[in-house]
Design an enzyme around this catalytic site. Structure first.
Site, PDB file in Angstrom:
ATOM      1  N   SER B  61      15.983 -42.737 -34.306  1.00 26.64           N
ATOM      2  CA  SER B  61      14.931 -42.422 -33.345  1.00 26.64           C
ATOM      3  C   SER B  61      14.755 -43.496 -32.290  1.00 26.64           C
ATOM      4  O   SER B  61      14.080 -43.258 -31.302  1.00 26.64           O
ATOM      5  CB  SER B  61      13.612 -42.204 -34.074  1.00 26.64           C
ATOM      6  OG  SER B  61      13.250 -43.380 -34.754  1.00 26.64           O
ATOM      7  N   LYS B 109       8.293 -47.690 -33.621  1.00 25.53           N
ATOM      8  CA  LYS B 109       8.417 -46.993 -32.342  1.00 25.53           C
ATOM      9  C   LYS B 109       7.936 -47.915 -31.230  1.00 25.53           C
ATOM     10  O   LYS B 109       7.431 -48.996 -31.473  1.00 25.53           O
ATOM     11  CB  LYS B 109       7.551 -45.713 -32.330  1.00 25.53           C
ATOM     12  CG  LYS B 109       7.905 -44.690 -33.371  1.00 25.53           C
ATOM     13  CD  LYS B 109       9.134 -43.892 -32.987  1.00 25.53           C
ATOM     14  CE  LYS B 109       9.472 -42.848 -34.020  1.00 25.53           C
ATOM     15  NZ  LYS B 109      10.266 -43.297 -35.123  1.00 25.53           N
TER      16      LYS B 109
END
Lengths: 178, 195
Positions: B61, B109
């Site tokens: 990701s 993230k």
């Protein structure tokens, strides 16, 4: 002589670090005392009550429906809130007030919990800001410290009452009919 | 505080008890082990909780920033927990948070927007979102292969775990991580909105 003083200072610093780390582990993994303020959990916990919240159930994911928990506020991470768990993930919770004609329900999403204060009329909880993630919970309240004043000696003594907070859930569900 | 005193009072008689025993070799090793244990475990736990944490980045990701080759080679990062003790983050920082979907998992993230920002979302239920107070908006660099705010919405700052400061493995990828926003993924300028 200088070396002796240095040795003693280093030893003192070492002990301080060691006991500080033990204190951190105790507060983080065993439990801590919390002073509650606000009217949202009356009559179970009133303003300025001191409660003991234990951390083990939160780390082992053993928080159940009906537990009173201390959690970080979703809108301000430096503030803590003290509420009761009404629904865990997957549960159906009622979001309308008792006076509404039509009852609305929602399902608590995965990884979240639904919190409500015992004093429904005077409590900002999940009914206004929605379910909160489970990881914001800090600990489960298990004991309340009660103080009483001895009239004859006019001194305050504190005794820890093992008041079974869970029993109050049954009283509440009887009063509100769900 | 009662617990602190309890633990402290248990610790000193235990160590003096051990010292008072006849110092045979076996007892000496036991004493050394127990006193070492009582020092090492709390110190390690405190350091991992308050100062620094080491974690392996799994998944695609955050490609191409982390795990650019994918497959079996995963980056290992150093997470700085001391810098987030007051929940201060900047846009463009790479942070690790506890996943709102699964409290036993941590996800890593990039921070795109802070409280009050207007974000143009990619695949969220609303096209424009104002990040509420006490929340922030995170996204993975590899859009489409990332479980981030575009799926579960703005994340509460209380879930913040640490800020990734360095990549420490593999040695060929040693570097300090600096905050940088991807192009066209910053918060919308309010002047642009009104114009």
């Amino acid at each position: 002589m200088f070396r002796r003083v240095l040795g003693k200072t280093l030893g003192f610093v070492g002990y301080t670090i060691q006991y500080g780390c033990i204190a951190h582990c105790a507060f983080e993994y065993i439990g801590e005392f919390v002073v509650c303020s606000g009217p949202s959990m009356e009559p179970t916990i009133i303003n300025h009550d001191v409660v003991f919240s234990e951390r083990m159930s939160r780390h082992l994911c053993k928080i159940q429906k009906g537990d009173i928990v201390i959690a970080k506020s979703p809108y301000d991470p430096n503030m803590n809130i003290c509420k009761r768990v009404i629904g865990l993930e997957g549960d159906k919770v009622c979001t309308s007030s008792p006076s509404d004609l039509f009852k609305t329900h929602t399902y608590v999403p995965k990884g979240h919990v639904w919190l409500e204060g015992d004093n429904l009329r005077n409590s900002t909880d999940s009914r206004s800001y929605g379910p909160i993630p489970y990881a914001l919970i800090r600990g489960r309240v298990c004991l309340k410290v009660t103080k009483y004043i001895d009239i004859y000696n006019i001194k305050k003594t504190a005794n820890v009452s093992f008041c079974n907070i869970r029993k109050l859930v049954m009283i509440r569900s009887h009063v509100y009919g769900f | 505080m009662v617990l602190i005193m309890l633990i402290a009072t248990l610790y000193s008689p235990l160590s003096s008890f051990l010292m008072a025993q006849q110092t045979t070799a076996g007892r000496r090793y036991l004493r050394a082990f127990v006193s070492g244990f009582f020092v090492a475990v709390p110190v390690t736990v405190t350091v991992l909780d308050r100062f620094a944490y080491v974690a392996r980045v799994e998944g695609a990701s955050m490609q191409p920033f982390f795990n650019p080759e994918g497959g079996l080679k995963s980056d290992i990062v150093l997470l700085n927990r001391w810098s987030v003790r007051n929940y201060q983050v900047q846009r463009g920082d790479i942070v690790s948070i506890v996943s709102p979907k699964n409290p036993q998992q941590k996800i890593i993230k990039r921070v795109i927007g802070l409280e009050g920002d207007f974000i143009r979302t990619l695949g969220y239920k609303n096209q424009y979102v104002r990040v509420p107070d006490g929340h922030f908006w995170i996204e993975g660099d590899h859009h489409g292969h990332s479980l981030d705010s575009n799926s579960f919405g703005p994340v509460s700052v209380g879930l913040l775990h640490g800020r990734a400061s360095h990549i420490i493995w593999p040695p060929s990828r040693w570097q300090q991580i600096k905050p940088s926003l991807p192009p066209n993924r910053g918060p919308l300028d309010t002047k642009e909105e009104e114009g």
